[in-house]
Design a protein around this motif. Structure first.
Motif, short mmCIF file in Angstrom:
data_model
loop_
_atom_site.label_atom_id
_atom_site.label_comp_id
_atom_site.label_asym_id
_atom_site.label_seq_id
_atom_site.Cartn_x
_atom_site.Cartn_y
_atom_site.Cartn_z
N PRO A 191 0.82 -1.23 0.00
CA PRO A 191 0.00 0.00 0.00
C PRO A 191 0.85 1.27 0.00
CG PRO A 191 -0.84 -1.56 1.62
CD PRO A 191 0.48 -2.10 1.13
N PHE A 192 1.98 1.23 0.68
CA PHE A 192 2.91 2.37 0.71
C PHE A 192 3.39 2.68 -0.71
CE2 PHE A 192 7.19 4.12 1.09
CZ PHE A 192 7.02 5.13 2.03
N LYS A 217 2.00 1.85 -3.52
CA LYS A 217 0.89 2.29 -4.38
C LYS A 217 0.74 3.81 -4.31
CE LYS A 217 -1.04 -1.34 -6.24
NZ LYS A 217 -1.13 -1.50 -7.67
N ILE A 218 0.89 4.37 -3.11
CA ILE A 218 0.79 5.82 -2.96
C ILE A 218 1.99 6.50 -3.62
CG2 ILE A 218 0.69 7.70 -1.29
CD1 ILE A 218 -1.71 6.30 -0.57
N VAL A 219 3.18 5.93 -3.43
CA VAL A 219 4.37 6.47 -4.09
C VAL A 219 4.16 6.44 -5.61
CG1 VAL A 219 6.82 6.07 -4.57
CG2 VAL A 219 5.96 5.90 -2.22
N GLU A 220 3.64 5.34 -6.12
CA GLU A 220 3.38 5.22 -7.55
C GLU A 220 2.40 6.29 -8.03
OE1 GLU A 220 1.61 2.06 -10.84
OE2 GLU A 220 2.00 1.37 -8.80
N LYS A 221 1.35 6.51 -7.27
CA LYS A 221 0.34 7.51 -7.64
C LYS A 221 0.99 8.89 -7.78
CE LYS A 221 -3.72 9.82 -5.84
NZ LYS A 221 -3.50 10.90 -4.96
N TYR A 222 1.77 9.28 -6.80
CA TYR A 222 2.42 10.60 -6.85
C TYR A 222 3.43 10.67 -8.00
CZ TYR A 222 0.40 12.43 -2.56
OH TYR A 222 -0.47 12.93 -1.64
N GLU A 240 13.76 11.73 11.15
CA GLU A 240 13.97 10.49 11.88
C GLU A 240 12.76 9.58 11.76
OE1 GLU A 240 15.09 11.34 15.90
OE2 GLU A 240 16.52 12.85 15.29
N LEU A 241 11.86 9.91 10.89
CA LEU A 241 10.61 9.19 10.75
C LEU A 241 10.79 7.91 9.95
CD1 LEU A 241 7.66 9.77 11.56
CD2 LEU A 241 7.35 10.77 9.31
N ALA A 242 10.30 6.82 10.47
CA ALA A 242 10.35 5.53 9.77
C ALA A 242 9.24 5.46 8.73
CB ALA A 242 10.20 4.40 10.77
N TRP A 243 9.43 4.63 7.73
CA TRP A 243 8.38 4.50 6.71
C TRP A 243 7.09 4.00 7.32
CZ3 TRP A 243 5.68 0.18 5.34
CH2 TRP A 243 6.19 -1.05 5.72
N THR A 244 7.17 3.25 8.42
CA THR A 244 5.95 2.74 9.05
C THR A 244 5.11 3.88 9.63
OG1 THR A 244 7.23 2.28 11.04
CG2 THR A 244 6.85 0.44 9.54
N ALA A 245 5.76 4.92 10.12
CA ALA A 245 5.03 6.07 10.64
C ALA A 245 4.29 6.79 9.51
CB ALA A 245 5.97 7.03 11.36
N MET A 300 -0.91 7.42 6.30
CA MET A 300 -1.66 7.15 5.07
C MET A 300 -2.97 6.41 5.38
SD MET A 300 1.07 5.73 2.41
CE MET A 300 2.69 6.42 2.35
N SER A 301 -2.96 5.63 6.42
CA SER A 301 -4.12 4.80 6.75
C SER A 301 -5.23 5.59 7.43
CB SER A 301 -3.69 3.64 7.65
OG SER A 301 -2.73 2.86 6.99
#
Length: 65
Positions: A3-4, A6-11, A53-58, A63-64
């Motif tokens: 899902p992460f 997919k959003i990158v792809e959209k942008y 310092e933000l992780a991709w999970t944050a 996004m959710s």
């Protein structure tokens, strides 16, 4: 992670920098793609007191929402 991305792809598609064939993904092209979308992406999903310092999970959690 899907899902992460997919959003990158959209942008990236909106900016015209999406790399369609994943075999063509090189560090230089991915960096170019990320440079094109990072400001807008970070403004929308990576809001934090410590964004560098933000992780991709944050970001994914944002996004959710």
């Amino acid at each position: 992670m899907k899902p992460f991305m997919k959003i990158v792809e959209k942008y990236a598609r909106e900016k015209g920098v999406w790399i369609k064939n994943k075999l063509d993904w090189t560090p230089a092209l991915v960096t170019k793609m990320w440079d094109a979308i990072s400001d807008e992406f970070a403004a929308n999903f990576c809001k934090s007191k410590r964004p560098y310092e933000l992780a991709w999970t944050a970001c994914y959690d944002n996004m959710s929402k």
